[in-house]
Design a protein around this motif. Structure first.
Motif, PDB file in Angstrom:
ATOM      1  N   SER A  84      -4.433  -1.910   1.025  1.00 34.88           N
ATOM      2  CA  SER A  84      -4.439  -2.911   0.144  1.00 34.88           C
ATOM      3  C   SER A  84      -3.675  -4.168   0.835  1.00 34.88           C
ATOM      4  CB  SER A  84      -3.896  -2.585  -1.081  1.00 34.88           C
ATOM      5  OG  SER A  84      -3.588  -3.641  -2.148  1.00 34.88           O
ATOM      6  N   PRO A  85      -4.439  -5.500   0.673  1.00 34.28           N
ATOM      7  CA  PRO A  85      -3.648  -6.604   1.170  1.00 34.28           C
ATOM      8  C   PRO A  85      -2.900  -6.991  -0.125  1.00 34.28           C
ATOM      9  CG  PRO A  85      -5.900  -7.014   0.391  1.00 34.28           C
ATOM     10  CD  PRO A  85      -6.055  -5.687   0.232  1.00 34.28           C
ATOM     11  N   ILE A  86      -2.934  -6.408  -1.125  1.00 33.44           N
ATOM     12  CA  ILE A  86      -1.934  -6.796  -2.439  1.00 33.44           C
ATOM     13  C   ILE A  86      -0.712  -6.111  -2.421  1.00 33.44           C
ATOM     14  CG2 ILE A  86      -2.041  -7.315  -4.965  1.00 33.44           C
ATOM     15  CD1 ILE A  86      -5.002  -7.397  -4.823  1.00 33.44           C
ATOM     16  N   TYR A  87      -0.936  -5.025  -2.630  1.00 28.55           N
ATOM     17  CA  TYR A  87       0.453  -4.263  -2.804  1.00 28.55           C
ATOM     18  C   TYR A  87       0.893  -3.412  -1.235  1.00 28.55           C
ATOM     19  CZ  TYR A  87      -2.031  -3.909  -7.187  1.00 28.55           C
ATOM     20  OH  TYR A  87      -2.626  -4.317  -8.348  1.00 28.55           O
ATOM     21  N   LYS A  88       2.411  -3.644  -1.680  1.00 30.88           N
ATOM     22  CA  LYS A  88       3.174  -3.041  -0.119  1.00 30.88           C
ATOM     23  C   LYS A  88       3.316  -1.653  -0.081  1.00 30.88           C
ATOM     24  CE  LYS A  88       3.339  -7.541   1.408  1.00 30.88           C
ATOM     25  NZ  LYS A  88       2.148  -7.727   2.046  1.00 30.88           N
ATOM     26  N   GLU A  89       3.473  -0.990  -1.509  1.00 30.06           N
ATOM     27  CA  GLU A  89       3.693   0.230  -1.410  1.00 30.06           C
ATOM     28  C   GLU A  89       3.187   0.798  -2.974  1.00 30.06           C
ATOM     29  OE1 GLU A  89       8.035   0.729  -3.709  1.00 30.06           O
ATOM     30  OE2 GLU A  89       7.936   0.495  -1.605  1.00 30.06           O
ATOM     31  N   ILE A  90       2.843   1.995  -2.917  1.00 29.07           N
ATOM     32  CA  ILE A  90       2.257   2.764  -4.125  1.00 29.07           C
ATOM     33  C   ILE A  90       3.153   3.886  -4.090  1.00 29.07           C
ATOM     34  CG2 ILE A  90       0.402   4.132  -5.097  1.00 29.07           C
ATOM     35  CD1 ILE A  90       0.009   1.051  -4.676  1.00 29.07           C
ATOM     36  N   ASP A  91       3.833   4.073  -5.392  1.00 31.71           N
ATOM     37  CA  ASP A  91       4.762   5.194  -5.691  1.00 31.71           C
ATOM     38  C   ASP A  91       5.601   5.567  -4.459  1.00 31.71           C
ATOM     39  OD1 ASP A  91       3.512   5.462  -8.202  1.00 31.71           O
ATOM     40  OD2 ASP A  91       2.336   7.287  -7.417  1.00 31.71           O
ATOM     41  N   GLY A  92       6.110   4.376  -3.900  1.00 30.53           N
ATOM     42  CA  GLY A  92       7.273   4.766  -2.819  1.00 30.53           C
ATOM     43  C   GLY A  92       6.889   4.691  -1.509  1.00 30.53           C
ATOM     44  N   GLU A  93       5.355   4.969  -1.288  1.00 32.84           N
ATOM     45  CA  GLU A  93       4.704   5.079  -0.118  1.00 32.84           C
ATOM     46  C   GLU A  93       4.186   3.772   0.408  1.00 32.84           C
ATOM     47  OE1 GLU A  93       2.583   8.481   0.808  1.00 32.84           O
ATOM     48  OE2 GLU A  93       3.266   9.330  -1.154  1.00 32.84           O
ATOM     49  N   ALA A  94       4.547   3.346   1.598  1.00 31.85           N
ATOM     50  CA  ALA A  94       3.837   1.939   2.270  1.00 31.85           C
ATOM     51  C   ALA A  94       2.684   2.182   2.392  1.00 31.85           C
ATOM     52  CB  ALA A  94       4.663   1.979   3.653  1.00 31.85           C
ATOM     53  N   THR A  95       1.995   1.023   2.267  1.00 27.63           N
ATOM     54  CA  THR A  95       0.516   0.761   2.228  1.00 27.63           C
ATOM     55  C   THR A  95       0.171  -0.153   3.518  1.00 27.63           C
ATOM     56  OG1 THR A  95       0.263  -1.120   0.757  1.00 27.63           O
ATOM     57  CG2 THR A  95       0.041   0.975  -0.121  1.00 27.63           C
ATOM     58  N   PHE A  96      -1.102  -0.496   3.686  1.00 27.95           N
ATOM     59  CA  PHE A  96      -1.474  -1.148   4.869  1.00 27.95           C
ATOM     60  C   PHE A  96      -2.407  -2.203   4.380  1.00 27.95           C
ATOM     61  CE2 PHE A  96      -0.314   3.254   6.082  1.00 27.95           C
ATOM     62  CZ  PHE A  96       0.545   2.923   7.293  1.00 27.95           C
ATOM     63  N   PRO A  97      -2.153  -3.424   4.878  1.00 31.97           N
ATOM     64  CA  PRO A  97      -3.141  -4.418   4.571  1.00 31.97           C
ATOM     65  C   PRO A  97      -4.494  -4.489   5.148  1.00 31.97           C
ATOM     66  CG  PRO A  97      -1.588  -5.080   6.656  1.00 31.97           C
ATOM     67  CD  PRO A  97      -1.164  -3.747   6.111  1.00 31.97           C
ATOM     68  N   ASN A  98      -4.709  -3.613   5.903  1.00 34.15           N
ATOM     69  CA  ASN A  98      -6.209  -3.160   6.501  1.00 34.15           C
ATOM     70  C   ASN A  98      -6.072  -1.876   7.492  1.00 34.15           C
ATOM     71  OD1 ASN A  98      -5.288  -3.866   9.423  1.00 34.15           O
ATOM     72  ND2 ASN A  98      -5.569  -5.992   8.663  1.00 34.15           N
ATOM     73  N   LEU A  99      -7.327  -1.468   7.679  1.00 36.65           N
ATOM     74  CA  LEU A  99      -7.286  -0.388   8.470  1.00 36.65           C
ATOM     75  C   LEU A  99      -6.781  -0.257   9.827  1.00 36.65           C
ATOM     76  CD1 LEU A  99     -11.083   0.607   7.422  1.00 36.65           C
ATOM     77  CD2 LEU A  99      -9.232   1.963   6.663  1.00 36.65           C
ATOM     78  N   SER A 100      -6.819  -1.200  10.552  1.00 40.90           N
ATOM     79  CA  SER A 100      -6.442  -1.610  11.890  1.00 40.90           C
ATOM     80  C   SER A 100      -4.716  -1.524  11.950  1.00 40.90           C
ATOM     81  CB  SER A 100      -6.752  -3.149  12.390  1.00 40.90           C
ATOM     82  OG  SER A 100      -8.140  -3.184  12.275  1.00 40.90           O
ATOM     83  N   ALA A 101      -4.085  -1.697  11.033  1.00 46.31           N
ATOM     84  CA  ALA A 101      -2.746  -1.510  10.795  1.00 46.31           C
ATOM     85  C   ALA A 101      -2.342   0.049  10.621  1.00 46.31           C
ATOM     86  CB  ALA A 101      -2.198  -2.379   9.394  1.00 46.31           C
ATOM     87  N   ILE A 102      -3.124   0.867  10.499  1.00 45.93           N
ATOM     88  CA  ILE A 102      -3.064   2.368  10.347  1.00 45.93           C
ATOM     89  C   ILE A 102      -2.916   2.758  11.836  1.00 45.93           C
ATOM     90  CG2 ILE A 102      -3.447   4.401   9.526  1.00 45.93           C
ATOM     91  CD1 ILE A 102      -5.260   3.146   7.458  1.00 45.93           C
ATOM     92  N   LYS A 103      -1.708   3.219  12.497  1.00 43.31           N
ATOM     93  CA  LYS A 103      -1.642   3.813  13.665  1.00 43.31           C
ATOM     94  C   LYS A 103      -2.313   5.147  14.086  1.00 43.31           C
ATOM     95  CE  LYS A 103      -0.300  -0.358  14.809  1.00 43.31           C
ATOM     96  NZ  LYS A 103      -1.540  -1.371  15.110  1.00 43.31           N
ATOM     97  N   ASN A 104      -2.001   5.974  13.084  1.00 45.99           N
ATOM     98  CA  ASN A 104      -2.823   7.467  13.000  1.00 45.99           C
ATOM     99  C   ASN A 104      -3.923   7.472  12.887  1.00 45.99           C
ATOM    100  OD1 ASN A 104       0.070   8.282  13.468  1.00 45.99           O
ATOM    101  ND2 ASN A 104       0.423   8.049  11.261  1.00 45.99           N
TER     102      ASN A 104
END
Length: 93
Positions: free
Chosen positions: A44-64
């Motif tokens: 999500s480009p809007i939310y930084k976390e969901i239920d205390g878990e970090a989110t990612f602004p886009n798929l490329s930011a996910i390193k796994n």
């Protein structure tokens, strides 16, 4: 491939369009996959976390690795994410 086969055969999911609103599918899908024991990344480009878990602004930011991208976004944003999936070799969407 049917949804049950995807759930059986894949572990790493990205939920594109995750939200903090418990009534929306972006949240419900995120939580359901977690409850099933899947590794889930919220995008999500809007939310930084969901239920205390970090989110990612886009798929490329996910390193796994991401096996499956689940779309819960407006079609006007979806095409950009499809292109990103293609560039990252995420074949299951």
């Amino acid at each position: 491939m049917e949804a049950k086969d995807v759930l059986k055969n894949y572990q790493n999911f990205a939920v594109i369009g995750v939200t903090t609103n418990h009534e929306k599918y972006g949240y419900k899908i995120f939580k359901c996959l977690k409850e099933l024991g899947k590794t889930v990344y919220g995008v999500s480009p809007i939310y930084k976390e969901i239920d205390g878990e970090a989110t990612f602004p886009n798929l490329s930011a996910i390193k796994n690795p991401v096996d499956v991208a689940v779309f819960v976004v407006s079609p006007k944003f979806g095409s950009d994410y499809v292109k990103e999936c293609s560039s990252l070799n995420i074949e299951k969407i």
